[in-house]
Write an enzyme that holds these catalytic residues in place. Structure first.
Site, PDB file in Angstrom:
ATOM      1  N   ASP A 145      14.919  -4.955  -9.354  1.00  0.00           N
ATOM      2  CA  ASP A 145      16.060  -5.500 -10.079  1.00  0.00           C
ATOM      3  C   ASP A 145      15.838  -6.920 -10.584  1.00  0.00           C
ATOM      4  OD1 ASP A 145      16.058  -6.835  -7.701  1.00  0.00           O
ATOM      5  OD2 ASP A 145      18.059  -6.214  -7.064  1.00  0.00           O
TER       6      ASP A 145
ATOM      7  N   SER B  93       9.704   1.015  -3.619  1.00  0.00           N
ATOM      8  CA  SER B  93      11.081   0.549  -3.794  1.00  0.00           C
ATOM      9  C   SER B  93      11.248  -0.887  -3.337  1.00  0.00           C
ATOM     10  CB  SER B  93      12.045   1.448  -3.011  1.00  0.00           C
ATOM     11  OG  SER B  93      13.372   0.996  -3.160  1.00  0.00           O
ATOM     12  N   ASP B  94      12.013  -1.626  -4.116  1.00  0.00           N
ATOM     13  CA  ASP B  94      12.483  -2.928  -3.668  1.00  0.00           C
ATOM     14  C   ASP B  94      13.469  -2.696  -2.528  1.00  0.00           C
ATOM     15  OD1 ASP B  94      12.812  -5.695  -3.702  1.00  0.00           O
ATOM     16  OD2 ASP B  94      14.538  -5.566  -5.026  1.00  0.00           O
ATOM     17  N   LYS B  95      13.648  -3.687  -1.672  1.00  0.00           N
ATOM     18  CA  LYS B  95      14.559  -3.523  -0.538  1.00  0.00           C
ATOM     19  C   LYS B  95      15.982  -3.914  -0.898  1.00  0.00           C
ATOM     20  CE  LYS B  95      14.724  -6.695   2.657  1.00  0.00           C
ATOM     21  NZ  LYS B  95      16.149  -7.141   2.580  1.00  0.00           N
TER      22      LYS B  95
ATOM     23  N   THR C 148      10.706   0.749  -8.278  1.00  0.00           N
ATOM     24  CA  THR C 148      12.079   0.314  -8.469  1.00  0.00           C
ATOM     25  C   THR C 148      12.164  -1.196  -8.297  1.00  0.00           C
ATOM     26  OG1 THR C 148      12.944   0.336  -6.204  1.00  0.00           O
ATOM     27  CG2 THR C 148      12.726   2.457  -7.316  1.00  0.00           C
TER      28      THR C 148
END
Length: 912
Positions: free
Chosen positions: A644, A339-341, A642
């Site tokens: 964005d 996951s991205d933070k 994940t």
């Protein structure tokens, strides 16, 4: 103006690092100056380097996408059978076979959706125009016409049109989150940085596709088109193949094996019938076609698609939008979530969490931009009005501020710098709002924040007309202005060591630091100048700010851990910040963090060894993220990624399932992903994993329901050939059973609710076969039961003098009746269904059975179906015999469950 085109050639960027060079060195290397290129020189360089745009990729045509839907070995077998039946003149069989092929292809074509357009989305990020210095004059040109050596001017709101080495900067801040993952706008300068500096630390560069949010700058174009950092990501994307999902790999392997078995069995049967039994080849071929049709699960592709589509609908209700259908099931098999933070695990809303003031460390409750939360000391809630030094510090943060805090439709948002917004939210929590402050303490003048000075100052007058100067900025800068500090009992000499210890302690928690100070004095002149902020200030507080984790993300990470799924954080942020957030989320607790620089130094083999030992990766570039995903996959993991930003797109595409953010994600990330989270919330991933597991469970239940039907039909045909009997089922009748009744009934299993404890079991092994040994036994057992009922009734009717058409109609109805009863058995693999919940708990099963009864009545008692399938009317007594065949399957299947539940085998049965 630079005009030396004969002396200029693009430097080898493998040996030059622009960020490590001085401005003068860059200008010399590119044969340019601050007056820019002349038009003729720019034209020559444009011919040499090409336009400043990303290369388009060739996409598959619509027709090619449609043709590829037929690339399936089971469909090849069906199409081959259709061609031969047409050659023999059996047009009804041909039509039914081809209808099955075409229906499956159309469903696959529709569900494939639109083609990948991630590269188009990245190309759309490029600035269409640029302000450039040409011939010594400032003019606007098409960004595609920029060349290395051009001098470009940037102002707030511009999208950077190419990779630039900055040569003049005035308070420039650039939003690089989409490219680097940095959660805050980056302050830029003209200083060079070390050659090994990560992308996010190259403060003298402005990169193509990033956004100027504040200030002005001038830069020299050093890279254009595919050589920019954005272009490198584009090239990585174009070189990444879409990964096949675990389910598709299993189904493909299963289909190939089944096709080989069917072809071998059909060939052996043909040879046996023609050579040993003396049947005419044309008659034997029709028998073999019936055998192949009975053994092929024609409904499997369509039902699999429908089951996945139902999962898509359920996920949409949980705010997960599925772009690629098989991703529904892949989420259920995920073993690692990367996951991205920023914005995924965290809120992407900077929040004050700690205020060090007057000998206390105040903890600030609440998260995000909503001004709701309490202040506490050691867990005890306090009233800020009882702490005058704290109240003055909060006032300083609100007044010395250029951001605005607004609310629209109950949603709070910040206009301006997110760090300044966090100070406004803190003011709202203690009751000192920006509007109230501006009325009671009007601003007289200010010195805006500049990266070279690293502070901001404002001058105000209080309600009595007394002048005040407030400053905020980097702690080391503000400490240098101060000689006093404010305590509960007034001012005291500044204890520099104390404040440095508190700054170190706060920074160790991953918090970004700001210092606040004040001076009760007026500017020396009419306006506020730098001489007014040189000394004589009183230090008020140190403020610790962080982008906090989402509360629901903390719970979701815990749920993933309980489900046996490892969660790894991969971010472009600093290691200390990443570790602090990871600790709050229970990610990587007690383990070291690994930086992008460390990843770059180790080989792929070494990375595979350490990737499962580290859970927090910081300062990661797009290449690092891609390497991490590949290393995990090579270790046998099923990876969900994940992200964005544009920097996440290559890893999103490479992962087994890419998950992008719908609210704050870039179009490039969305187009490269399989799933888009409509609410940007990590908790939605955990919910989607649960839905994915339900989908896989229901698919296996459907296969367990469907295969005995095919097996029973195949055994009926084989027995007829071996014992020289009339064929109990024609090819068209077999396809009626497989495509119409079996698919109609099996569809009800797609609506089965989740099994209890579905998120407390470990992910299934990626190499797990579609059918376990127990499932094979169940398929064989039920196939024999169905064959016994259908063949038994067929022979019984022939022996009592019934016509072959009536006997076949009995056999077809016996198979379908057995399917109806076995559908109830299939709701639970081992649990009994002889109770109210088992029989009535899924209303779709009841609807499917009722509909199937109508279909069979139509098949049996209408003249149209008689002409197509050679079926006949049945008497009530004959229907009772058919009912008995169904009850045989139901009773034996439930008894088998009863026996197995009382043996140790029950604990080793497949986990649906």
């Amino acid at each position: 103006m630079a005009t030396r085109s004969d002396a200029f050639s693009q430097p080898d960027t493998a040996t030059l690092t622009w960020h490590a060079m001085t401005s003068a060195e860059v200008e010399q290397s590119l044969s340019t100056s601050d007056k820019g290129l002349d038009t003729a020189e720019a034209g020559k360089r444009l011919l040499q380097h090409g336009p400043n745009r990303l290369a388009a990729t060739r996409k598959r045509s619509v027709w090619m996408r449609l043709i590829m839907q037929f690339h399936n070995i089971l469909l090849y077998v069906m199409m081959g059978s259709a061609v031969i039946t047409a050659f023999l003149g059996h047009w009804v069989d041909t039509g039914v076979l081809m209808a099955a092929v075409i229906i499956n292809a159309i469903i696959g074509f529709i569900q494939e959706g639109k083609a990948e357009s991630a590269l188009d989305a990245i190309r759309g990020m490029l600035s269409p125009h640029a302000t450039v210095v040409r011939d010594g004059l400032v003019r606007e040109v098409d960004a595609a016409d920029l060349v290395p050596g051009d001098v470009v001017q940037l102002v707030s709101g511009d999208r950077v049109p190419a990779d630039l080495r900055l040569i003049k900067v005035r308070e420039l801040r650039v939003e690089e989150a989409a490219l680097t993952g940095e959660s805050l706008p980056v302050e830029k300068s003209t200083e060079r940085t070390p050659a090994d500096a990560s992308l996010g630390d190259r403060h003298g560069m402005a990169y193509s596709g990033t956004l100027v949010v504040y200030g002005q700058a001038t830069g020299v174009v050093v890279e254009t088109g595919g050589r920019t950092e954005l272009g490198k990501i584009n090239q990585m994307l174009s070189g990444i193949d879409q990964m096949q999902t675990p389910l598709l790999r299993q189904v493909d392997k299963f289909g190939r094996l089944l096709a080989l078995v069917i072809l071998a069995l059909s060939a052996a049967t043909f040879v046996l019938g023609v050579w040993l039994r003396g049947h005419p080849p044309s008659e034997m071929f029709m028998m073999v076609v019936a055998l192949a049709a009975s053994a092929i699960p024609e409904g499997l592709p369509a039902i699999m698609t429908v089951t996945l589509a139902l999962g898509v609908q359920r996920m949409a209700r949980r705010h997960a939008i599925v772009r690629r259908l098989p991703a529904v099931e892949t989420l259920g098999s995920v073993t690692v979530v990367c996951s991205d933070k920023t914005g995924t695990l965290t809120r992407n809303e900077m929040t004050v969490q700690r205020v060090v003031c007057a000998g206390h460390a105040f903890n600030v409750g609440g998260v995000g931009y909503a001004p709701v939360g309490d202040l506490s000391i050691d867990g005890r809630i306090i009233d800020s009005q009882h702490y005058p030094a704290l109240a003055l510090a909060v006032r300083a943060g609100v007044l010395c501020n250029d951001a605005r805090l607004r609310v629209e439709d109950d949603l709070w948002r910040v206009e301006g710098d997110p760090t300044e917004g966090a100070l406004l939210v803190l003011g709202g929590k203690v009751g000192f709002t920006q509007d109230a402050g501006e009325l009671a303490w009007p601003r007289v003048d200010s010195i805006p924040f500049e990266s070279e000075h690293r502070f901001m100052a404002t001058c105000h007058r209080d309600a009595d007309g007394a002048p005040w100067i407030f400053v905020k900025g980097a702690p080391e800068v503000i400490l240098g202005m101060c000689n006093r500090q404010l305590g509960h009992d007034g001012e005291h000499p500044l204890d520099v060591d104390h404040w440095r210890r508190m700054a170190t302690d706060t920074a160790a928690q991953g918090l970004r630091l700001l210092a606040l100070a004040c001076k009760q004095a007026a500017p020396a002149h009419d306006r506020l100048t730098f001489s007014d902020v040189a000394q004589g200030y009183t230090l008020l507080a140190l403020v610790g700010i962080i982008d906090p984790p989402r509360e629901e993300a903390i719970a979701a990470v815990g749920e993933c851990h309980r489900a046996g799924i490892r969660v790894k954080m991969i971010t472009g942020d600093h290691a200390e910040t990443a570790k602090a957030i990871g600790a709050q989320l229970a990610i990587g607790v007690g383990k070291p963090a690994m930086t992008g620089a460390e990843i770059a130094l180790i080989s792929d083999a070494d990375l595979r060894r350490v990737v499962m030992e580290v859970d927090v990766f910081a300062r990661a570039s797009p290449e690092h993220k891609l390497r991490l995903v590949k290393a995990l996959q090579e270790d046998g993991q099923v990876v969900a990624m994940t992200g964005d930003g544009v920097n996440d797109a290559p890893a999103l595409k490479r992962a087994d399932v890419g998950v992008s953010m719908g609210l704050k994600g870039t179009e490039a990330a969305k187009e490269a992903s399989d799933v888009v989270l409509a609410n940007d919330n990590f908790a939605t991933i955990a919910a989607a994993v649960r839905e994915g597991r339900v989908v896989y469970d229901n698919l296996k239940k459907f296969i367990l329901f469907m295969l005995p039907t095919n097996g029973g039909e195949a055994l009926v045909v084989i027995a007829a050939i071996l014992f020289e009997l009339a064929l109990p089922l024609s090819a068209a009748q077999v396809l009626w059973i497989n495509l119409v009744t079996s698919s109609t009934l099996g569809l009800a299993l797609a609506f089965e609710p989740a099994e209890s404890g579905i998120m407390r079991r470990r992910p299934r092994p990626p190499a797990e076969p579609l059918l376990s040994g127990f499932f094979v036994w169940r398929v064989v057992m039920v196939s024999i039961l169905m064959m016994t009922g259908a063949l038994g009734l067929f022979l019984w009717e022939l022996r009592t003098g019934s016509s072959v058409e009536t006997a076949r109609t009995m056999a077809v109805n016996a198979v379908v009746m057995a399917e109806m009863f076995y559908l109830f058995n299939s709701r639970y693999v081992l649990a009994p269904v002889t109770n109210v919940r088992g029989l009535l708990g899924n209303r779709y099963v009841l609807v499917a059975v009722a509909f199937c009864v109508l279909l069979q009545l139509t098949f049996t008692h209408t003249s149209v179906m008689h002409s197509i399938f050679d079926s006949t009317h049945l008497t009530p007594l004959e229907w009772l015999k058919v009912l008995g065949a169904g009850l045989l399957v139901f009773t034996v299947a439930e008894f088998e469950k009863f026996v197995i539940r009382r043996t140790p085998l029950a604990t080793r049965v497949a986990h649906v």
